[in-house]
Design an enzyme around this catalytic site. Structure first.
Site, PDB file in Angstrom:
ATOM      1  CB  CYS A 198      -0.701   0.081   1.344  1.00 42.56           C
ATOM      2  SG  CYS A 198      -2.003   1.496   1.484  1.00 42.56           S
TER       3      CYS A 198
ATOM      4  CE  LYS B 145     -11.232  -4.598   5.160  1.00 42.86           C
ATOM      5  NZ  LYS B 145     -11.294  -3.381   4.348  1.00 42.86           N
TER       6      LYS B 145
ATOM      7  CB  VAL C 226      -3.831   0.069   6.023  1.00 43.12           C
ATOM      8  CG1 VAL C 226      -4.286  -1.043   6.800  1.00 43.12           C
ATOM      9  CG2 VAL C 226      -3.468  -0.264   4.382  1.00 43.12           C
TER      10      VAL C 226
ATOM     11  CD  GLU D   5      -8.809   9.142   5.246  1.00 45.65           C
ATOM     12  OE1 GLU D   5      -8.168   9.147   4.257  1.00 45.65           O
ATOM     13  OE2 GLU D   5      -9.839   8.559   5.262  1.00 45.65           O
ATOM     14  CB  SER D   6      -2.015   8.415   3.669  1.00 47.21           C
ATOM     15  OG  SER D   6      -2.573   9.007   2.938  1.00 47.21           O
TER      16      SER D   6
END
Length: 342
Positions: free
Chosen positions: A104, A131, A144, A156-157
């Site tokens: 990811c 999950k 993720v 939230e990245s």
């Protein structure tokens, strides 16, 4: 015969350089903090006034942080593919838990920031096909990355990366000038809003689709223009910074995109972004967090056909894949895998 202080400094500088080289290529593994502490304490009185030596020592400590196996920076004693809930205690020295997935790019944003800060953490790779229900308590979308820190959880990245930059301010990854900092955010927000969707549209096509290739190239051209106007090697300026790490994961995947669609960035048309990519490949933090190109290609070939396997590269591989239309490339899928099961 006694050696002069200068000769001793030179010998130690040579040793430092050798250790840096060996550590960067993975030939040496040791506890950096212990080594630096002992090295500094035994040398401080003799070399306090030698600026060259002090600079080398600082460089050594910075370079060795990301040169470890990721397990030393995260969790060398636990299997990153073992699903640990937020209630499981961290190991001594670890300050947070990161729920990630190897392939990811959004989770890689967070891993890059943690590596740049030298933070020790517990890494848990999540199979997004299976999950557990409790994961939706951490992130209602079931995506993720998720960071669990001091009883709270962040997702939230971009939000997570900036949160980490706030609570771990050293080394600084943003400019101190508010205006320059604002432009840094403009750079990676443009890529997030325009470049990433174009990247995935081309990947989803699975071939060198002219329209989707043009769309992605237009956004690469924008980034090239930003760098040209900046006149600096990085989006952050003279050094790698927050904005560079937020853009980088998709450029690390450009070789994979070439494997799938034959798309390439023309260095003659886009010399600034090409030079930036070349420099980023040499960054120790990037080197520590990169994913094998072959694994990426295998993963995304499965992903784009609606048969993702999120366990590629894990200790225990499974064949647990789902066959359904792909909604996006960050774990949002059909209700069977997106929503709670109980």
């Amino acid at each position: 015969m006694k050696m002069s202080h200068t000769k001793i400094v030179n010998k130690l500088l040579t040793s430092c350089s050798r250790l840096i080289s060996l550590t960067k290529i993975g030939c040496i593994r040791f506890k950096e903090d212990t080594f630096i502490t002992r090295f500094s304490s035994r040398s401080s009185q003799l070399f306090r006034k030698h600026r060259t030596f002090n600079s080398a020592l600082i460089s050594f400590s910075v370079l060795t942080v990301p040169s470890y196996s990721q397990h030393l920076r995260s969790n060398s004693m636990s299997n990153p593919d073992e699903l640990r809930g937020p209630e499981v205690p961290l190991l001594p020295g670890q300050v947070l838990r990161l729920y990630s997935m190897r392939m990811c790019p959004y989770a890689q944003r967070v891993r890059l920031i943690l590596a740049a800060k030298g933070i020790k953490y517990d890494l848990v790779n999540v199979d997004l096909n299976t999950k557990p229900d409790w994961f939706f308590d951490l992130n209602p979308s079931g995506e993720v990355p998720v960071v669990v820190y001091e009883g709270g959880h962040i997702y939230e990245s971009l939000v997570t990366a900036e949160f980490l930059d706030d609570i771990f301010p050293e080394p600084p990854l943003y400019a101190t000038d508010p205006l320059v900092k604002a432009y840094e955010k403009i750079y990676f927000n443009h890529w997030t809003k325009k470049g990433i969707p174009a990247f995935y549209s081309l990947l989803w096509s699975g071939y060198s689709d002219p329209e989707q290739s043009r769309r992605l190239e237009e956004n690469i051209q924008v980034l090239d223009g930003y760098l040209k106007k900046l006149g600096k090697p990085y989006f952050h300026g003279e050094q790698v910074g927050f904005s560079d790490y937020m853009i980088w994961p998709w450029f690390e995947r450009m070789p994979m995109l070439k494997d799938v669609t034959n798309f390439t960035i023309c260095p003659l048309k886009y010399p600034h972004i090409t030079a930036w990519v070349d420099r980023m490949w040499q960054d120790p933090v990037v080197q520590a967090c990169m994913t094998d190109r072959k694994m990426l290609t295998v993963h995304y070939e499965k992903y784009r056909t609606g048969k993702p396997d999120f366990t590629i590269g894990s200790v225990k591989l499974t064949n647990n894949v789902v066959q359904d239309p792909l909604e996006n490339l960050d774990g949002l899928r059909d209700p069977a895998t997106r929503d709670r099961q109980k």
